[in-house]
Design a protein around this motif. Structure first.
Motif, PDB file in Angstrom:
ATOM      1  N   ILE A 219       1.985   9.489  -5.732  1.00 37.11           N
ATOM      2  CA  ILE A 219       2.443  10.852  -5.444  1.00 37.11           C
ATOM      3  C   ILE A 219       3.483  11.290  -6.475  1.00 37.11           C
ATOM      4  CG2 ILE A 219       3.692  12.303  -3.779  1.00 37.11           C
ATOM      5  CD1 ILE A 219       0.779  11.661  -2.977  1.00 37.11           C
ATOM      6  N   GLU A 220       4.456  10.416  -6.775  1.00 39.23           N
ATOM      7  CA  GLU A 220       5.475  10.749  -7.764  1.00 39.23           C
ATOM      8  C   GLU A 220       4.845  10.997  -9.132  1.00 39.23           C
ATOM      9  OE1 GLU A 220       8.538   7.785  -7.681  1.00 39.23           O
ATOM     10  OE2 GLU A 220       9.396   8.562  -5.839  1.00 39.23           O
ATOM     11  N   ASP A 221       3.874  10.177  -9.506  1.00 37.42           N
ATOM     12  CA  ASP A 221       3.196  10.370 -10.787  1.00 37.42           C
ATOM     13  C   ASP A 221       2.456  11.700 -10.827  1.00 37.42           C
ATOM     14  OD1 ASP A 221       4.111   7.956 -11.743  1.00 37.42           O
ATOM     15  OD2 ASP A 221       2.207   6.887 -11.398  1.00 37.42           O
ATOM     16  N   GLU A 222       1.803  12.058  -9.722  1.00 34.41           N
ATOM     17  CA  GLU A 222       1.029  13.295  -9.677  1.00 34.41           C
ATOM     18  C   GLU A 222       1.911  14.533  -9.840  1.00 34.41           C
ATOM     19  OE1 GLU A 222      -1.257  13.223  -6.058  1.00 34.41           O
ATOM     20  OE2 GLU A 222      -2.657  11.724  -6.844  1.00 34.41           O
TER      21      GLU A 222
ATOM     22  N   ASN B 270       4.854  14.425 -11.319  1.00 37.33           N
ATOM     23  CA  ASN B 270       5.673  14.183 -12.501  1.00 37.33           C
ATOM     24  C   ASN B 270       7.172  14.189 -12.200  1.00 37.33           C
ATOM     25  OD1 ASN B 270       6.015  13.527 -15.176  1.00 37.33           O
ATOM     26  ND2 ASN B 270       6.189  15.660 -15.818  1.00 37.33           N
ATOM     27  N   CYS B 271       7.550  13.462 -11.160  1.00 35.25           N
ATOM     28  CA  CYS B 271       8.973  13.326 -10.851  1.00 35.25           C
ATOM     29  C   CYS B 271       9.226  11.995 -10.163  1.00 35.25           C
ATOM     30  CB  CYS B 271       9.459  14.471  -9.980  1.00 35.25           C
ATOM     31  SG  CYS B 271       8.999  14.329  -8.244  1.00 35.25           S
ATOM     32  N   ASP B 272      10.487  11.670 -10.058  1.00 38.53           N
ATOM     33  CA  ASP B 272      10.913  10.440  -9.401  1.00 38.53           C
ATOM     34  C   ASP B 272      11.834  10.825  -8.257  1.00 38.53           C
ATOM     35  OD1 ASP B 272      11.483   7.881  -8.701  1.00 38.53           O
ATOM     36  OD2 ASP B 272      12.570   7.369 -10.521  1.00 38.53           O
ATOM     37  N   VAL B 273      11.271  10.942  -7.071  1.00 44.36           N
ATOM     38  CA  VAL B 273      12.016  11.418  -5.914  1.00 44.36           C
ATOM     39  C   VAL B 273      13.114  10.439  -5.518  1.00 44.36           C
ATOM     40  CG1 VAL B 273      11.820  12.054  -3.486  1.00 44.36           C
ATOM     41  CG2 VAL B 273      10.046  12.716  -5.091  1.00 44.36           C
ATOM     42  N   GLU B 274      12.816   9.153  -5.590  1.00 43.61           N
ATOM     43  CA  GLU B 274      13.744   8.098  -5.192  1.00 43.61           C
ATOM     44  C   GLU B 274      14.251   8.275  -3.769  1.00 43.61           C
ATOM     45  OE1 GLU B 274      16.810   7.346  -8.055  1.00 43.61           O
ATOM     46  OE2 GLU B 274      15.378   7.296  -9.701  1.00 43.61           O
ATOM     47  N   ALA B 275      13.357   8.684  -2.879  1.00 43.61           N
ATOM     48  CA  ALA B 275      13.729   8.827  -1.476  1.00 43.61           C
ATOM     49  C   ALA B 275      13.787   7.458  -0.819  1.00 43.61           C
ATOM     50  CB  ALA B 275      12.710   9.703  -0.759  1.00 43.61           C
TER      51      ALA B 275
ATOM     52  N   GLN C 221       0.834  -1.204   0.000  1.00 42.05           N
ATOM     53  CA  GLN C 221       0.000   0.000   0.000  1.00 42.05           C
ATOM     54  C   GLN C 221       0.872   1.259   0.000  1.00 42.05           C
ATOM     55  OE1 GLN C 221      -2.263  -0.880   3.501  1.00 42.05           O
ATOM     56  NE2 GLN C 221      -4.066  -1.486   2.322  1.00 42.05           N
ATOM     57  N   TRP C 222       1.935   1.246   0.799  1.00 38.31           N
ATOM     58  CA  TRP C 222       2.813   2.405   0.854  1.00 38.31           C
ATOM     59  C   TRP C 222       3.494   2.623  -0.493  1.00 38.31           C
ATOM     60  CZ3 TRP C 222       7.843   3.616  -0.044  1.00 38.31           C
ATOM     61  CH2 TRP C 222       8.254   4.880   0.360  1.00 38.31           C
ATOM     62  N   LEU C 223       3.969   1.547  -1.118  1.00 36.43           N
ATOM     63  CA  LEU C 223       4.610   1.672  -2.427  1.00 36.43           C
ATOM     64  C   LEU C 223       3.641   2.244  -3.461  1.00 36.43           C
ATOM     65  CD1 LEU C 223       6.718  -1.606  -2.702  1.00 36.43           C
ATOM     66  CD2 LEU C 223       7.574   0.725  -2.519  1.00 36.43           C
ATOM     67  N   GLN C 224       2.402   1.786  -3.437  1.00 37.76           N
ATOM     68  CA  GLN C 224       1.403   2.311  -4.368  1.00 37.76           C
ATOM     69  C   GLN C 224       1.147   3.787  -4.098  1.00 37.76           C
ATOM     70  OE1 GLN C 224      -1.782  -0.465  -3.646  1.00 37.76           O
ATOM     71  NE2 GLN C 224      -1.122  -1.836  -5.287  1.00 37.76           N
ATOM     72  N   TRP C 225       1.054   4.168  -2.834  1.00 37.27           N
ATOM     73  CA  TRP C 225       0.843   5.553  -2.468  1.00 37.27           C
ATOM     74  C   TRP C 225       2.017   6.413  -2.933  1.00 37.27           C
ATOM     75  CZ3 TRP C 225       3.897   8.434   0.905  1.00 37.27           C
ATOM     76  CH2 TRP C 225       3.419   9.723   1.196  1.00 37.27           C
TER      77      TRP C 225
END
Length: 92
Positions: free
Chosen positions: A16-19, A21-26, A8-12
């Motif tokens: 958020i990253e899709d919304e 438009n970036c890939d935070v990779e935190a 669930q956390w991964l999907q969330w």
């Protein structure tokens, strides 16, 4: 936070990253080891449900210890099969 990554956390996080438009990779940079990490961090079968099913179907034939052995073997088998699947997609 417990350190475990739930589906669930991964999907969330992905949403958020899709919304934005970036890939935070935190977080942890597991790269090619992500599949192994996820396999070790979660069970793919609800152990409680598995034990209940085994007891319901086999409780009059097998002891609790034998049912526990079967549950462990089942969970290990599922984990191994999923690991093979993940590794085969990593190679492809």
């Amino acid at each position: 936070m417990s350190g475990k990554v739930s589906r669930q956390w991964l999907q969330w996080a992905n949403k958020i990253e899709d919304e934005v438009n970036c890939d935070v990779e935190a977080g942890l940079d597991l790269g090619k080891n992500l599949g192994d990490y996820l396999l070790k961090s979660q069970n793919y079968i609800d152990r409680r449900k598995l034990i209940c099913l085994l007891k319901e179907e086999l409780g009059n034939l097998l002891s609790e210890e034998e049912i526990d052995i079967i549950a462990n073997a089942t969970q290990n088998c599922v984990r191994d099969r999923i690991q093979v699947k993940i590794q085969s997609t990593d190679v492809a």
